[in-house]
Design an enzyme around this catalytic site. Structure first.
Site, mmCIF file in Angstrom:
data_model
loop_
_atom_site.group_PDB
_atom_site.id
_atom_site.type_symbol
_atom_site.label_atom_id
_atom_site.label_comp_id
_atom_site.label_asym_id
_atom_site.label_seq_id
_atom_site.Cartn_x
_atom_site.Cartn_y
_atom_site.Cartn_z
ATOM 1 N N GLU A 260 -68.683 55.835 -16.487
ATOM 2 C CA GLU A 260 -67.453 55.425 -15.801
ATOM 3 C C GLU A 260 -67.781 54.651 -14.540
ATOM 4 O OE1 GLU A 260 -64.242 58.989 -16.712
ATOM 5 O OE2 GLU A 260 -65.510 59.092 -14.944
ATOM 6 N N LYS A 262 -68.022 53.912 -10.829
ATOM 7 C CA LYS A 262 -68.041 54.782 -9.646
ATOM 8 C C LYS A 262 -67.312 54.025 -8.547
ATOM 9 C CE LYS A 262 -71.130 57.566 -6.730
ATOM 10 N NZ LYS A 262 -70.421 57.419 -5.484
ATOM 11 N N ARG A 267 -62.658 60.660 -2.657
ATOM 12 C CA ARG A 267 -62.377 61.565 -3.764
ATOM 13 C C ARG A 267 -61.104 62.346 -3.465
ATOM 14 N NH1 ARG A 267 -66.887 64.879 -6.900
ATOM 15 N NH2 ARG A 267 -65.620 65.981 -8.400
ATOM 16 N N ARG A 282 -62.957 65.713 -0.757
ATOM 17 C CA ARG A 282 -64.211 66.238 -1.290
ATOM 18 C C ARG A 282 -64.634 67.484 -0.527
ATOM 19 N NH1 ARG A 282 -69.203 66.589 -0.595
ATOM 20 N NH2 ARG A 282 -70.897 65.820 -1.892
ATOM 21 N N GLU A 312 -60.354 59.034 -7.701
ATOM 22 C CA GLU A 312 -60.804 58.371 -6.478
ATOM 23 C C GLU A 312 -59.654 57.513 -5.963
ATOM 24 O OE1 GLU A 312 -63.936 59.150 -5.565
ATOM 25 O OE2 GLU A 312 -64.652 57.554 -4.243
ATOM 26 N N PHE A 352 -60.443 60.681 -13.060
ATOM 27 C CA PHE A 352 -61.584 60.917 -13.952
ATOM 28 C C PHE A 352 -61.705 62.345 -14.468
ATOM 29 C CE2 PHE A 352 -63.260 60.688 -9.531
ATOM 30 C CZ PHE A 352 -63.675 62.002 -9.369
ATOM 31 N N ARG A 429 -74.015 70.698 -8.054
ATOM 32 C CA ARG A 429 -74.579 69.366 -8.281
ATOM 33 C C ARG A 429 -75.567 69.492 -9.423
ATOM 34 N NH1 ARG A 429 -74.632 64.860 -5.299
ATOM 35 N NH2 ARG A 429 -74.088 65.762 -3.295
ATOM 36 N N LYS A 435 -75.202 59.954 -11.177
ATOM 37 C CA LYS A 435 -74.713 58.699 -10.585
ATOM 38 C C LYS A 435 -75.811 57.656 -10.613
ATOM 39 C CE LYS A 435 -75.142 60.650 -5.980
ATOM 40 N NZ LYS A 435 -74.464 61.040 -4.775
HETATM 41 P P1 ATP Z 1 -71.703 59.659 -2.985
HETATM 42 O O1 ATP Z 1 -71.916 59.580 -1.514
HETATM 43 O O2 ATP Z 1 -72.739 58.975 -3.806
HETATM 44 O O3 ATP Z 1 -70.309 59.299 -3.397
HETATM 45 P P2 ATP Z 1 -71.201 62.485 -3.141
HETATM 46 O O4 ATP Z 1 -72.213 63.477 -2.702
HETATM 47 O O5 ATP Z 1 -69.971 62.304 -2.327
HETATM 48 O O6 ATP Z 1 -71.968 61.133 -3.367
HETATM 49 P P3 ATP Z 1 -71.502 62.852 -5.929
HETATM 50 O O7 ATP Z 1 -70.917 63.881 -6.811
HETATM 51 O O8 ATP Z 1 -72.953 62.892 -5.709
HETATM 52 O O9 ATP Z 1 -70.703 62.871 -4.575
HETATM 53 O O10 ATP Z 1 -71.159 61.427 -6.520
HETATM 54 C C1 ATP Z 1 -69.961 61.256 -7.208
HETATM 55 C C2 ATP Z 1 -68.889 60.802 -6.249
HETATM 56 O O11 ATP Z 1 -68.435 59.527 -6.653
HETATM 57 C C3 ATP Z 1 -67.680 61.710 -6.322
HETATM 58 O O12 ATP Z 1 -67.683 62.665 -5.296
HETATM 59 C C4 ATP Z 1 -66.500 60.771 -6.237
HETATM 60 O O13 ATP Z 1 -66.000 60.709 -4.919
HETATM 61 C C5 ATP Z 1 -67.045 59.409 -6.556
HETATM 62 N N1 ATP Z 1 -66.570 58.840 -7.818
HETATM 63 C C6 ATP Z 1 -66.100 57.589 -7.985
HETATM 64 N N2 ATP Z 1 -65.805 57.340 -9.249
HETATM 65 C C7 ATP Z 1 -66.093 58.458 -9.939
HETATM 66 C C8 ATP Z 1 -66.006 58.811 -11.314
HETATM 67 N N3 ATP Z 1 -65.578 57.956 -12.232
HETATM 68 N N4 ATP Z 1 -66.388 60.066 -11.662
HETATM 69 C C9 ATP Z 1 -66.836 60.946 -10.735
HETATM 70 N N5 ATP Z 1 -66.938 60.664 -9.427
HETATM 71 C C10 ATP Z 1 -66.578 59.426 -9.038
#
Ligand code: ATP
Length: 600
Positions: A260, A262, A267, A282, A312, A352, A429, A435
């Site tokens: 998907e 990103k 979030r 988040r 998102e 998502f 996690r 990602k």
């Molecule tokens: P990052 O700073 O890379 O966003 P993170 O620690 O906030 O990382 P992770 O779970 O590591 O969070 O990375 C996924 C993040 O990407 C989610 O928290 C969300 O906010 C964002 N995101 C965007 N699009 C998507 C998607 N299609 N599916 C899941 N998460 C998504």
């Protein structure tokens, strides 16, 4: 329960470096804690009055307030408190020391703070302490500073030295115990003969450790196991691991996997219960009030009576509909008038996941089932729809989709397992989500001068003008113009009004033979007008023809988040930045010592 028992345990915990030992000590305390107050004991050890997501006020007593309260409680001057703090560096220890050395001095003040009080101290219970701290937090508005100080001083007056130490540290927001949520959960599991996994799972879907502890103490492990997501109570988000090699990613998730976009936004966990909507960030903060537009969308487009979905929130350019970087959302948050901010920084939502629908806990279901539910309950609209994704088992296809994501202003992909165990791992996690992210390298340092070769009609406020221009670099070797980006941002209202007039003389009914473009513009122009463009950085692109095949077969170089800076009437089309210069800039950018190198 006497607070002195708790204070004594806290002191033991502070001196115990081993986490296992700490958990055992906590378990002993929890076992002898009456069930009805165990939540308060847990909150105290966590250093909170309630979970943040409840959005209730904080204590709001600053350093000066603490100084004053200690001074009042022990009957010394504030400067004496301050002096001692300079030596000890901890108001908790200051309070403890002063209480131990000046037990009687404060008695004169007792009658001032508590008229009618006798000279015997009451023994504090956990309820006394917790309830007074709640009163301190709830004191708001005019005169509340004094009220807070008086309440704290009253509490300290009744406290024994050791109790005073922990009360003050709690108010300061620094208990210094070295006890995290994980150790408290271990302690609870030990005390009530269950496993840490059971406690943790409950905490992840009901992130209120006081509540979880009380439920466990009163009703036992079975009640924790039965705990289900509830609209209005945030769920700790599932997080992704990171990898940069498409092959490795697919090995981790298993195939086929769902890749998907990103999105680069915030979030949002959106909860719906009838007409009521909550949005959690988040970090589980309640951000509902920041997004009245998203609340409206959720009300209109979530077709279930009760649901919890995740997505998102992404800022978009109102004129072009293009995604804007995360920083735009931050600008929006800084604005005082939220309705103003909404107009200036419109957003869309890309969903998502679906964690709960009408009584059904979907966190325990595999992703394909959750996605099906999402499709079923969401009425899709441009502003509120499912994340763009493909199901694939092919690394090459994954890589191409990654480039498309970048091209669309996304950060990369989140690739997700689809197998039978692909449940929603709240608060974890793990490798069920991976990602695949491009690296940030900050603002492009050098702007480039590009030639207008085409345009796209505008919508909304830009109807009648152009919404975006197709820009190209010059390739002297072939004497052609190769496309680099589509730019729709950075134009002033005047620029926009002027655009059609300015470009009219160069309009063509066909693509100019010297223009090399795979993109179909609405209108083509003879390469003539040059503009200065800046962007977030240079990125690889499957669509643009600039430097095609130079870095990777079939892939060109583009600008991420391009922005118009100004016209360059002093430059002719063949004075524009060349494809070779762009290639060199790209290589220089790759060498910048930030993070790992581009992975594709
Ligand atoms: P990052 O700073 O890379 O966003 P993170 O620690 O906030 O990382 P992770 O779970 O590591 O969070 O990375 C996924 C993040 O990407 C989610 O928290 C969300 O906010 C964002 N995101 C965007 N699009 C998507 C998607 N299609 N599916 C899941 N998460 C998504």
């Amino acid at each position: 329960m006497l607070f002195s028992d708790i204070a004594m345990t806290l002191e033991i915990l502070e001196k115990t470096p081993s986490k296992t030992q700490q958990a055992t000590t906590l378990a002993q305390l929890f076992r002898k804690t009456p069930k009805e107050v165990i939540d308060k004991v847990v909150y105290f050890i966590q250093g909170v009055l309630w979970p943040d997501w409840k959005g209730l006020p904080e204590l709001g007593v600053g350093e000066k307030g603490i100084q004053k309260a200690i001074a009042l409680a022990v009957g010394v001057s504030e400067s004496e408190v301050e002096k001692l703090y300079k030596t000890l560096g901890d108001y908790g220890r200051v309070a403890e020391r002063l209480k131990a050395s000046k037990p009687s001095k404060a008695m004169g003040l007792l009658s001032f703070l508590k008229p009618g009080a006798v000279e015997t101290r009451r023994k504090l219970t956990i309820e006394d302490v917790y309830n007074t701290l709640v009163k301190i937090a709830m004191a708001q508005g005019e005169g509340s500073r004094d009220t807070k100080i008086k309440l704290l001083a009253g509490l300290l007056m009744d406290a024994e030295p050791r109790e005073a130490k922990y009360i003050v540290r709690f108010v300061e927001g620094r208990l210094r115990l070295g006890v995290g949520d994980a150790t408290i959960m271990d302690g609870l599991a030990l005390a009530f003969r269950t496993t840490r996994d059971v406690v943790e799972r409950a905490y992840n879907i009901y992130p209120d450790l006081g509540y979880v502890a009380k439920l466990l103490a009163e009703e036992g492990e079975a009640a924790l196991r039965k705990l289900k997501p509830q609209p209005g109570i945030p769920i700790r988000p599932m997080l992704a691991e990171r990898a940069n090699d498409p092959r490795e990613i697919l090995e981790k998730t298993g195939t086929p996997a769902l890749a998907e976009f990103k999105y680069d936004g915030e979030r949002a966990q959106i909860h719906k219960k009838g007409d009521q909507i909550w949005i959690y960030s988040r970090r589980l903060e309640n951000i509902t009030y920041q997004y009245p537009d998203v609340v409206e969308m959720a009300r209109k487009y979530i077709k279930a009576n009760e649901a919890i979905v995740e997505g998102e929130i992404v800022a978009i350019d109102p004129e072009t509909g293009d995604f804007r970087p995360f920083q735009e959302l931050m600008h929006r948050k800084r604005k005082k008038d939220i309705y103003e901010a909404m107009k200036e920084y419109p957003v869309v939502v890309r969903l998502f996941d679906c964690l709960y629908v009408d009584g059904e806990d979907l966190t325990v279901k595999p992703l394909p089932v959750r996605r099906e539910w999402l499709q079923k309950i969401i009425e899709e609209h441009d502003e509120f729809k499912l994340a763009e994704g493909i199901v694939t088992n092919n690394p090459k296809e994954l890589e191409e989709f990654f480039l498309r994501a970048i091209e669309s202003g996304c950060e990369g992909l989140v690739v997700k397992a689809l197998h039978k165990d692909s449940v929603y791992q709240a608060g974890v996690r793990g490798w069920l989500w991976v990602k695949y992210k491009r690296d940030y390298r900050g603002e492009m340092i050098e702007p480039v001068d590009l030639v207008v070769v085409g345009a796209f009609y505008g919508k909304g406020r830009r109807a009648g003008s152009y919404g975006a221009l197709l820009m190209a670099a010059y390739d002297p070797d072939t004497d052609t113009f190769k496309t680099v980006c589509k730019v729709g941002s950075g134009f002033t209202d005047e620029d926009l009004v002027e655009l059609p007039k300015k470009l009219e003389p160069y309009k063509l009914p066909y693509k100019h033979p010297k223009v090399d473009s795979e993109m179909e513009a609405d209108v083509w122009f003879e390469p003539a007008i040059v503009a200065e463009i800046i962007g977030a950085e240079l990125t690889l692109s499957p669509i643009h023809t600039c430097c095609k095949g130079w870095v990777k077969p079939g892939v060109g170089i583009s600008i991420r988040f391009p922005r118009f800076v100004r016209w360059r009437p002093d430059k002719g089309p063949r004075d524009a930045t060349t494809t070779k210069e762009i290639y060199e800039m790209y290589l220089r950018q790759q060498k910048k010592p930030v993070g790992s190198s581009e992975s594709i």
